[in-house]
Design an enzyme around this catalytic site. Structure first.
Site, PDB file in Angstrom:
ATOM      1  N   GLN A 140       0.841  -0.725   0.194  1.00 28.04           N
ATOM      2  CA  GLN A 140      -0.069  -0.435  -0.420  1.00 28.04           C
ATOM      3  C   GLN A 140       0.552   0.782   0.164  1.00 28.04           C
ATOM      4  O   GLN A 140       0.077   1.904  -0.774  1.00 28.04           O
ATOM      5  CB  GLN A 140      -0.993   0.023   1.214  1.00 28.04           C
ATOM      6  CG  GLN A 140      -2.255  -1.090   1.340  1.00 28.04           C
ATOM      7  CD  GLN A 140      -2.712  -0.684   0.271  1.00 28.04           C
ATOM      8  OE1 GLN A 140      -3.516   0.490   0.208  1.00 28.04           O
ATOM      9  NE2 GLN A 140      -3.128  -1.772  -0.857  1.00 28.04           N
TER      10      GLN A 140
ATOM     11  N   HIS B  60       1.473   2.950  -3.197  1.00 29.03           N
ATOM     12  CA  HIS B  60       0.766   3.638  -4.109  1.00 29.03           C
ATOM     13  C   HIS B  60       0.992   5.236  -4.325  1.00 29.03           C
ATOM     14  O   HIS B  60       0.873   6.210  -5.152  1.00 29.03           O
ATOM     15  CB  HIS B  60      -1.134   3.542  -3.588  1.00 29.03           C
ATOM     16  CG  HIS B  60      -1.171   2.380  -4.685  1.00 29.03           C
ATOM     17  ND1 HIS B  60      -2.235   2.819  -5.491  1.00 29.03           N
ATOM     18  CD2 HIS B  60      -1.700   0.571  -3.527  1.00 29.03           C
ATOM     19  CE1 HIS B  60      -2.590   1.409  -5.451  1.00 29.03           C
ATOM     20  NE2 HIS B  60      -2.734   0.521  -4.366  1.00 29.03           N
TER      21      HIS B  60
ATOM     22  N   GLU C 122      -9.773   0.804   4.659  1.00 26.24           N
ATOM     23  CA  GLU C 122     -10.317   0.760   3.191  1.00 26.24           C
ATOM     24  C   GLU C 122     -10.057  -0.750   2.830  1.00 26.24           C
ATOM     25  O   GLU C 122     -10.875  -1.709   2.785  1.00 26.24           O
ATOM     26  CB  GLU C 122      -9.072   0.982   2.308  1.00 26.24           C
ATOM     27  CG  GLU C 122      -9.514   1.148   0.503  1.00 26.24           C
ATOM     28  CD  GLU C 122      -8.868   2.165  -0.128  1.00 26.24           C
ATOM     29  OE1 GLU C 122      -8.785   0.831  -1.263  1.00 26.24           O
ATOM     30  OE2 GLU C 122      -7.604   2.236   0.031  1.00 26.24           O
ATOM     31  N   HIS C 123      -8.553  -1.024   3.878  1.00 18.90           N
ATOM     32  CA  HIS C 123      -7.953  -2.783   3.283  1.00 18.90           C
ATOM     33  C   HIS C 123      -7.683  -2.624   4.717  1.00 18.90           C
ATOM     34  O   HIS C 123      -6.821  -2.492   5.327  1.00 18.90           O
ATOM     35  CB  HIS C 123      -6.784  -2.877   2.501  1.00 18.90           C
ATOM     36  CG  HIS C 123      -7.349  -2.238   0.808  1.00 18.90           C
ATOM     37  ND1 HIS C 123      -6.932  -1.378   0.811  1.00 18.90           N
ATOM     38  CD2 HIS C 123      -7.794  -2.874   0.363  1.00 18.90           C
ATOM     39  CE1 HIS C 123      -6.887  -1.608  -0.568  1.00 18.90           C
ATOM     40  NE2 HIS C 123      -7.619  -2.137  -1.444  1.00 18.90           N
TER      41      HIS C 123
ATOM     42  N   ASP D 101      -6.843  -6.528  -4.977  1.00 15.07           N
ATOM     43  CA  ASP D 101      -7.019  -5.650  -5.991  1.00 15.07           C
ATOM     44  C   ASP D 101      -6.810  -6.234  -7.504  1.00 15.07           C
ATOM     45  O   ASP D 101      -7.332  -6.073  -8.347  1.00 15.07           O
ATOM     46  CB  ASP D 101      -5.196  -5.401  -5.892  1.00 15.07           C
ATOM     47  CG  ASP D 101      -5.410  -4.550  -4.911  1.00 15.07           C
ATOM     48  OD1 ASP D 101      -6.022  -3.975  -4.472  1.00 15.07           O
ATOM     49  OD2 ASP D 101      -3.982  -3.278  -4.675  1.00 15.07           O
TER      50      ASP D 101
ATOM     51  N   HIS E 297     -54.971  13.561  -1.346  1.00 14.05           N
ATOM     52  CA  HIS E 297     -54.361  12.893  -1.372  1.00 14.05           C
ATOM     53  C   HIS E 297     -54.924  11.376  -0.599  1.00 14.05           C
ATOM     54  O   HIS E 297     -55.434  10.544  -0.981  1.00 14.05           O
ATOM     55  CB  HIS E 297     -53.086  12.237  -0.236  1.00 14.05           C
ATOM     56  CG  HIS E 297     -51.959  12.468  -0.884  1.00 14.05           C
ATOM     57  ND1 HIS E 297     -51.646  13.863  -1.753  1.00 14.05           N
ATOM     58  CD2 HIS E 297     -50.865  12.084  -1.226  1.00 14.05           C
ATOM     59  CE1 HIS E 297     -50.363  14.237  -1.605  1.00 14.05           C
ATOM     60  NE2 HIS E 297     -49.761  12.995  -1.310  1.00 14.05           N
TER      61      HIS E 297
END
Length: 795
Positions: free
Chosen positions: A614, A617, A683-684, A717, A776
């Site tokens: 990670q 990235h 996220e992970h 991934d 209504h």
């Protein structure tokens, strides 16, 4: 040259010009110093009248009237020439080419000027060696741009001055030629000048109609190309004809927006460094500055007159900027210096690539570790909004220009259409095709299993049947990043479920490569496999805007999906909130992140590898290791493995900067570790702990979980089958990762029989009456009454 003398001062000289407009043909003034006999009076005349004349000279009849310093002051302050009756012996230091020692015979006083004497003065000034007695004449516009080369005779010159229009001698017609009589492309004569030898004329005109040339071009040398004057004309047209609500129309009618754009472009110009950047940003600033001129009926000619006035001013500026701007620039310089120093610290190759270590009871340390990078949404939106408006207003043209600006690629067309030619697959190996095919099939299997095909049907009351059924979102735009890495995996993770869901049109968008203006062949391959109709060759906010609003070649989509940088995220948020776009998005996004939970039995090399996967990235990625009762020795082994593995990675510079702000948090129990993870909502989430499966139930918030020592995040991934488009920045609390349902919408229906109406109708009427919505209530009452389910006088 012809110099009419203007011995009058202040408002009087304007009255003289108004009474005798032919005087302005020369656009020159000569001051008689017997009338204006002081330095201050001459300075005042220069300051007040400089915008009305091309040049201002002085006529000195008494050589001792001014001393040497005063002559120098006059010449440096805007006086172009000194005319004298005798040689000025006391001004030896003045350049001789700035002084004419004798007065030309045709230098005449204003009071003595008549139209005929003025014409004769010009004719006396010119000569010709041509056998036909014609004068070579250069025709220019008010901005001194050449329109064409013609000829003049004494008669045509007289007529031109008398009528103050373009009149010349036509050799082909063997006579007088009044420009524009037949074509309508007329000219107003502004001035007449002669060259230094007096053997050529220059007519300065204001051209009307389609152009000077008989071919309807601006000049006999073709049209003028993309200068400020052409931009002024274009903006004047846009001011008059732009569509209401368009970006251009808003610029002309929203002063706040226009001023903000000018300030923005000025700041970007100050930040520009390279030759290309400076040229680009200066052009942007010119555009918006000229827009403000046109919006306020100010012309470039008005600006040039002010430039001339500033040039002629005798007073000198201090040269200092306003304090607030100096302070702002100094702050920016200090911040840039600080950032640079920080970068230098982060990339110090002599520092081991180790994570920070804090204990769970260190509140300040833990808070710092789990605090995500600040998303400067307001600042980003300030930059993104004009990009979006530009694409909305100018379509493909804006896409091409912005791709050149931000990606450094000059495109002819902004879209690659399917079917994709073989040239776009060059360099794609069979090994890569096999890898992508395997991944595509696994992702297809998992997402096909999620597909709901049959409607959900529930009878809520006898005679009341409710149902829910899926429909694919018709058109989807999939953003495939192409910044620091090529990401065909994102293409397949978004493209495959879109195809499984049955979307009618799939559009990819990805920034082109600088090397050849293409996207990677892997992305094109995936596009072909999932049936993408086209690939938009653009990135950033401009790609999002193109898909949200549509352009000439980019279809408007109903939903945009895919990760990206802050500009992409801001653009997605913008279009989602714009009702004119009618476009939804998958989820907000932030930098990539991972949280690894590890215990003493975890393999330190596996842990290190997951952290680094990670970290590579980006420098803003978040990498956190939560250790459950791990020893100091285990921490040391993990740190050592991180360092050794990082040194072998090609993206080591990115990894080094990311790990520098990454942390190991030491916890005392599994419950404490999962409590911390749930608060962070990663996220992970990777579980490298004993009996990992039994702890999955403790997970409340995560994008995707990777269970056990042999389940690296990398598999998710690419190839395991789950989707890697996941919520970041803590949005796992509210959002799911991309799935088949992400590409669907669900429609509900109800079918009510008379029995069903009898079962629920009274409840409906009761609630409607309480809310004051009698319409209504009546819609139910009238039906139940006709069915005989309620009395006719039911209240």
């Amino acid at each position: 040259m012809t110099y009419p003398v203007l011995p009058l001062f202040g408002a009087d000289y304007k009255a003289t010009i108004a009474q005798q407009p032919f005087l302005t043909l020369t656009q020159r003034a000569v001051i008689d110093t017997t009338q204006l006999n002081t330095i201050d009076a001459i300075k005042q005349f220069v300051e007040e009248s400089s915008q009305d004349f091309n040049a201002i000279s002085i006529l000195v009849k008494n050589s001792t009237q001014f001393n040497e310093d005063q002559y120098i002051e006059l010449l440096n302050g805007g006086i172009s020439t000194i005319f004298t009756t005798v040689q000025l012996s006391n001004v030896n230091s003045i350049p001789q080419n700035r002084i004419i020692s004798t007065i030309p015979t045709n230098l005449i006083a204003t009071a003595d000027i008549t139209l005929q004497s003025f014409i004769q003065a010009i004719l006396n000034e010119v000569k010709t060696d041509r056998q036909d007695g014609l004068y070579t004449t250069l025709v220019v516009d008010a901005n001194d741009r050449t329109l064409g080369l013609v000829y003049s005779s004494q008669e045509s010159i007289k007529l031109a001055i008398q009528k103050q229009i373009g009149v010349y001698y036509s050799r082909s017609r063997n006579g007088i030629w009044e420009k524009g009589v037949t074509s309508g492309n007329t000219q107003r004569l502004i001035a007449i000048d002669t060259d230094c030898d007096g053997d050529a004329l220059k007519f300065i005109v204001e051209q009307k109609g389609d152009g000077f040339c008989h071919l309807n071009t601006d000049s006999c040398f073709g049209d003028f190309k993309y200068g400020l004057l052409e931009l002024q004309t274009l903006l004047q047209d846009r001011r008059a004809n732009s569509a209401p609500g368009s970006y251009t129309n808003r610029l002309f009618n929203d002063t706040t927006l226009l001023n903000a754009k000018i300030n923005e472009e000025a700041e970007e110009l100050t930040d520009a460094n390279t030759k290309e950047e400076i040229a680009w940003e200066a052009a942007d600033l010119f555009y918006f500055a000229l827009t403000k001129l046109v919006a306020n009926d100010v012309s470039l000619a008005d600006v040039e007159r002010n430039l001339a006035s500033k040039h002629l001013k005798i007073t000198r500026r201090t040269g200092d900027a306003k304090a607030k701007y100096l302070a702002k620039e100094q702050e920016k310089e200090a911040a840039a210096k600080k950032d640079k120093q920080q970068d230098e610290i982060e990339v110090d190759v002599n520092v081991p690539i180790h994570l920070n270590v804090v204990k769970s009871n260190d509140i300040e340390g833990v808070t710092k570790a789990v605090t995500r990078p600040i998303q400067k949404t307001a600042e980003i939106m300030h930059l993104v909004n004009p990009i979006i408006e530009n694409v909305r207003a100018n379509g493909d043209k804006a896409l091409i220009e912005l791709t050149a600006k931000f990606d450094g690629v000059q495109l002819k067309q902004p879209v690659l259409e399917a079917p994709y030619a073989d040239e776009y697959f060059e360099g794609l190996t069979q090994e890569m095709k096999d890898a992508l095919d395997l991944s595509i099939e696994n992702v297809r299997k998992f997402h096909a299993a999620q597909l709901q095909t049959e409607p959900l049907v529930v009878e809520t009351q006898p005679g009341v049947v409710c149902s829910r059924f899926p429909r694919a979102i018709e058109r989807v735009g999939l953003y495939i990043p192409g910044g620091t890495a090529i990401l065909p995996s994102t293409a397949l993770m978004l493209g495959v479920p879109a195809k499984v869901a049955g979307c009618k049109e799939i559009v990819f968008a990805s920034p082109p490569r600088k090397s050849d203006g293409k996207v990677s062949p892997e992305v094109v391959y995936v596009a072909s496999k999932v049936g993408a109709s086209k690939i938009v060759l653009a990135g950033g906010a401009q790609a999002v805007a193109a898909m949200a609003y549509g352009t000439e070649s980019v279809p408007k989509v109903d939903k945009i999906l895919g990760p990206g940088n802050q500009f992409v995220t801001a653009a997605k948020m913008y279009v989602q909130n714009d009702t004119q776009a009618l476009c939804s998005i998958d989820m907000p996004a932030g930098p990539s992140e991972v949280l690894v939970v590890a215990d003493e039995e975890a393999d330190e090399d596996f842990v290190a590898a997951d952290l680094l996967s990670q970290a590579e990235h980006g420098v803003d990625s978040q990498v956190i290791l939560v250790g459950v009762n791990i020893s100091d020795d285990k921490v040391a082994k993990i740190q050592e493995s991180v360092h050794k593995q990082a040194l072998l990675l090609p993206r080591i510079d990115i990894v080094r900067k990311c790990i520098a702000h990454s942390t190991i948090i030491l916890c005392n129990s599994y419950n404490e570790a999962f409590d911390m993870s749930n608060k962070y909502a990663p996220e992970h989430l990777i579980l490298q702990i004993k009996d990992a499966e039994k702890y999955v139930d403790l997970v409340e918030h995560a994008g995707s979980i990777f269970v056990g020592a042999y389940t690296p995040e990398s598999c998710g991934d690419y190839s395991s089958g789950t989707n890697h488009t996941l919520p970041t920045y803590g949005y796992a609390r509210q959002y799911s990762g991309a799935n088949t349902a992400t590409f669907q919408k669900f429609i509900t229906s109800q079918n009510i029989t008379p029995e069903g109406l009898d079962n629920i109708g009274r409840a409906v009427m009761c609630v409607a009456k309480k809310e004051g919505l009698d319409g209504h209530r009546n819609a139910v009452k009238i039906r139940m009454s006709k069915l005989g389910l309620i009395a006719s006088n039911f209240l």
